[in-house]
Design an enzyme around this catalytic site. Structure first.
Site: not given
Length: 445
Positions: A88, A112, A124, A163-164, A238, A377
């Site tokens: 994830k 995290k 990632k 997203g990022d 965001n 998420s």
């Protein structure tokens, strides 16, 4: 385990990846003592297995721009560790993206996600493609070309991207639509989706809100609260937008906002009307933050300047990695900042962190303070699996509870003999132990 030797060996094996080495060095330096309390970890070479990703996927992305020219970019997915659940982590579209940055982000994401206590591994991905200056049609064609390769490596129980930087609701929707076309399946394979097709309430707000919730917990350890405080925020995406929103709601005055070109300083504070302007500017018009200065007649500093030399009580870096260096950290301390809580991933350099900790500031690393985004998420994944949609209040309450729990774990593992809470140490140890024990239980592979 000798942390210094491990880092030197990784640096030799993976030259030219400073962000990855920086992230590994920070974590290993703070967990070394705890790691050595478990001889079985060293006997199975757990540290090396933990630092090196399970899998690195790289591919060419070919797409056509509006002028009919064929363009190419690199695409990546780093699947770092999945002992706690499906991989994830976000997808980043930015010209700065390279394998070293994504390895650092995936490594950080593993810890995290562990801190959230939700069943998620770390990953990632991204590309050196930038949506900036591109039409929506060009962004759509790129997202479809990117997903044409990535879809082979993801799935609801395998890897769930989000997203990022450079990947918001528009980009997630384009990728989700193409994934469905390629697989003939509707599944919770991407998070950050639109509310109309499986997204979760509070997801856009989650990273910013979660950081502020964590900040409230930190301030409470010293009998402080957010009301009346002056706050510096970097970024205008965001994370920054909803950090500002929650600060306003809780009675703080946010005086800065930035993008890659520079920052604005508004001594009267960014109120709801001004925040709405920023949201329209960035989310709809794709404009630059300098337009805020023109609209409201406030100070603007260009040339890529950062806001850390302005006077305030609290700093909330919400843009990108290594945006606060040693000089900026010293300026923050000199100007009276009492707390720094990271909404971005690794925005403070190692030298800056030393300055914060020497001054006994309340300082929290991103892997703890900005875990709210991936936490929601994870909640979106649960809602997709159950085919349910939870209320805004229910999701926000769960988010608040998760951030409170992360703070408690950081305090438990990071409180030093003099009573100072070392949130870096606390977050790293808490996240590491859960991953390490799961790796030991599942055998060597």
């Amino acid at each position: 385990m000798n942390a210094k030797q491990v880092v030197e060996d990784l640096n030799r094996r993976f030259p030219g990846e400073p962000a990855y080495i920086q992230a590994v060095s920070q974590v290993l330096g703070s967990i070394e003592e705890t790691y050595n309390e478990y001889p079985a970890f060293e006997a199975t070479n757990l540290v090396e297995r933990l630092c090196i990703p399970d899998r690195v996927i790289s591919f060419r992305v070919t797409w056509t721009d509006d002028a009919g020219r064929v363009r190419t970019n690199f695409g990546y997915r780093v699947q770092h560790n999945n002992v706690l659940g499906p991989y994830k982590g976000g997808i980043r579209f930015h010209e700065s993206v390279n394998l070293g940055i994504l390895k650092f982000l995936a490594f950080e994401q593993t810890f995290k996600n562990s801190l959230t206590t939700l069943p998620m591994g770390g990953a990632k991905g991204g590309s050196d493609f930038s949506p900036r200056g591109k039409s929506s049609a060009e962004v759509m064609r790129f997202c479809q070309a990117f997903m044409s390769e990535l879809y082979r490596h993801i799935g609801p129980d395998e890897d769930v991207p989000a997203g990022d930087i450079g990947v918001g609701g528009r980009e997630v929707a384009y990728m989700f639509g193409w994934y469905k076309r390629l697989t003939h399946q509707w599944g919770g394979v991407l998070t950050g989706k639109g509310l109309e097709f499986g997204g979760s309430l509070i997801r856009p707000e989650a990273t910013g809100y979660g950081n502020v919730y964590f900040l409230q917990n930190m301030l409470a350890t010293r009998g402080e609260d957010l009301a009346g405080k002056t706050v510096l925020v970097s970024g205008a995406g965001n994370v920054a937008q909803y950090t500002i929103e929650k600060c306003i709601e809780l009675g703080a005055k946010v005086v800065t906002c930035s993008d890659s070109d520079g920052y604005i300083y508004d001594p009267d504070g960014i109120d709801r009307e001004k925040l709405n302007f920023i949201m329209r500017l960035k989310n709809e018009e794709r404009g630059r933050i300098s337009e805020y200065a023109e609209e409201y007649g406030v100070k603007y500093v260009g040339g890529g300047a950062k806001p850390w030399f302005e006077k305030a009580d609290i700093a909330l870096p919400s843009a990108t990695q290594n945006e606060i260096n040693e000089e900026a950290a010293k300026a923050l301390v000199k100007n009276g900042v009492i707390a720094v809580s990271e909404g971005a991933n690794m925005p403070s350099t190692p030298e800056a962190i030393k300055v914060f900790q020497a001054a006994k500031l309340l300082y929290s690393p991103g892997k703890a303070a900005n875990a709210g985004g991936v936490a929601v998420s994870g909640l979106e994944m649960s809602q997709n699996s159950e085919r349910l949609s939870w209320t805004r209040e229910e999701v926000d309450a769960r988010l608040h509870g998760i951030m409170n729990n992360i703070h408690e774990n950081c305090v438990n593992h990071g409180t030093e003999a003099d009573g100072y809470i070392n949130y870096v140490k606390g977050a790293n140890i808490a996240g590491f132990l859960k991953v390490a024990k799961a790796m030991m239980a599942q055998g060597i592979y």
